[in-house]
Design an enzyme around this catalytic site. Structure first.
Site, mmCIF file in Angstrom:
data_model
loop_
_atom_site.group_PDB
_atom_site.id
_atom_site.type_symbol
_atom_site.label_atom_id
_atom_site.label_comp_id
_atom_site.label_asym_id
_atom_site.label_seq_id
_atom_site.Cartn_x
_atom_site.Cartn_y
_atom_site.Cartn_z
ATOM 1 N N PHE A 62 -56.268 73.543 -40.921
ATOM 2 C CA PHE A 62 -57.421 73.967 -40.124
ATOM 3 C C PHE A 62 -58.118 75.207 -40.675
ATOM 4 O O PHE A 62 -59.079 75.683 -40.086
ATOM 5 C CB PHE A 62 -56.990 74.253 -38.673
ATOM 6 N N ALA A 64 -59.095 78.108 -44.188
ATOM 7 C CA ALA A 64 -59.209 78.440 -45.617
ATOM 8 C C ALA A 64 -59.014 79.935 -45.760
ATOM 9 O O ALA A 64 -59.499 80.715 -44.937
ATOM 10 C CB ALA A 64 -60.573 78.028 -46.157
ATOM 11 N N TRP A 65 -58.299 80.338 -46.816
ATOM 12 C CA TRP A 65 -58.121 81.770 -47.069
ATOM 13 C C TRP A 65 -57.725 82.005 -48.523
ATOM 14 O O TRP A 65 -57.263 81.102 -49.212
ATOM 15 C CB TRP A 65 -57.163 82.423 -46.089
ATOM 16 N N ASN A 66 -57.968 83.256 -48.966
ATOM 17 C CA ASN A 66 -57.733 83.633 -50.358
ATOM 18 C C ASN A 66 -56.884 84.901 -50.419
ATOM 19 O O ASN A 66 -56.790 85.644 -49.443
ATOM 20 C CB ASN A 66 -59.065 83.923 -51.070
ATOM 21 N N HIS A 73 -61.729 101.089 -57.106
ATOM 22 C CA HIS A 73 -63.056 101.568 -57.518
ATOM 23 C C HIS A 73 -63.830 100.441 -58.199
ATOM 24 O O HIS A 73 -64.330 100.576 -59.314
ATOM 25 C CB HIS A 73 -62.899 102.804 -58.414
ATOM 26 N N ASP A 79 -65.509 106.900 -53.373
ATOM 27 C CA ASP A 79 -64.558 107.779 -54.048
ATOM 28 C C ASP A 79 -64.079 108.837 -53.066
ATOM 29 O O ASP A 79 -64.880 109.624 -52.535
ATOM 30 C CB ASP A 79 -65.211 108.489 -55.237
ATOM 31 N N HIS A 83 -59.212 110.904 -55.673
ATOM 32 C CA HIS A 83 -59.577 110.190 -56.898
ATOM 33 C C HIS A 83 -59.582 111.123 -58.104
ATOM 34 O O HIS A 83 -59.426 110.660 -59.241
ATOM 35 C CB HIS A 83 -60.960 109.552 -56.710
ATOM 36 N N HIS A 213 -67.736 113.859 -60.088
ATOM 37 C CA HIS A 213 -66.343 113.692 -59.688
ATOM 38 C C HIS A 213 -65.649 115.046 -59.521
ATOM 39 O O HIS A 213 -64.998 115.307 -58.497
ATOM 40 C CB HIS A 213 -65.594 112.872 -60.739
#
Length: 263
Positions: A62, A64-66, A73, A79, A83, A213
């Protein structure tokens, strides 16, 4: 108007279409461009993989999935301070510890699309930002600052998006002085771009390497990369919602970045 009234007005605007929701997110999949780093100093994020568990068959009739293989990133992403080494010691520096109050804030959109089209290595300076403020209004504490370059037009082609040659990548971004100005004087919430990362392509060779960053996360602030559709946002007046997944000890996360704008 009370805060309750303000929320009711927002709700009405969403329902009647007078407030539009703009998707500022790139598609996320196996062809999503990913950052490439010098192999002598770093490992790269693996390509995104999407694997089927089942799809309406004998292993799940019944549904569907992944399951996914994906770096923090990847694609349009957030970020967090952890990080970068300059932000590693903040107790609230991973995505699972950041106050969610910071996931929605007003956005200032600085249009550099003409300059970026003329010069892929264009750098936004403090003078540019102050001129923008003189025209559009002051950047206030706690607001996002987004650099519009329209670089998202290249995000279906990794080579064009990274725009690298034998001298390195060539993409627009901020000077160190701009990030210092936004962090120290304006006390902005964070900085976002339409390129693969928050820094310019040549930022590794700056006096302060990778200043977006380095300085954002030094100040316990946040970065957004690979944003899209900033041409659909006003210079001022949009609300940006950028919420990372609550990954335990996560240094960042893919996001669905959404902007609320007046129709």
């Amino acid at each position: 108007m009370t805060n309750t009234d303000a929320l009711a007005t927002l709700a009405s605007g969403l329902l009647d279409g007078s407030i539009k929701v703009i998707d500022c997110t790139a598609p996320l999949g196996p062809d999503t461009p990913l950052l490439k780093l010098p192999p002598e100093i770093a490992d790269d994020t693996p390509k995104i993989e999407i694997h089927k568990i089942s799809e309406y068959g004998d292993r799940g009739p019944f549904w569907a999935w992944n399951w996914l293989k994906i770096g923090e990133h990847s694609g349009t992403h957030y970020d967090a301070p952890h990080h970068w080494v300059t932000g590693k010691d903040y107790a609230d520096g991973s995505v699972d510890t950041i106050d969610p109050q910071y996931f929605a804030a007003p956005a200032n959109v600085i249009d550099c699309s003409k300059e970026a089209a003329e010069d892929a290595d264009f750098l936004l300076t403090v003078e540019h930002v102050k001129a923008w403020e003189a025209e559009h209004g002051e950047i206030k504490q706690g607001e996002w600052v987004l650099m519009r370059t329209d670089w998202d037009q290249y995000n279906t082609d990794e080579a064009a998006y990274l725009n690298a040659d034998e001298t390195g990548p060539h993409t627009p971004g901020p000077t160190a002085e701009v990030i210092q100005y936004l962090m120290e004087e304006k006390k902005a919430l964070g900085w976002g771009t339409q390129c693969i990362g928050t820094d310019a392509g040549a930022a590794g060779g700056f006096e302060i390497p990778f200043p977006a960053h380095n300085l954002l996360h030094k100040h316990n602030r946040y970065g957004l990369a690979s944003l899209t559709n900033l041409d659909k946002l006003p210079a001022k007046g949009a609300i940006l919602v950028a919420a990372p997944l609550k990954i335990v000890k996560g240094t960042g996360s893919p996001i669905r970045a959404l902007a609320l704008v007046a129709a």
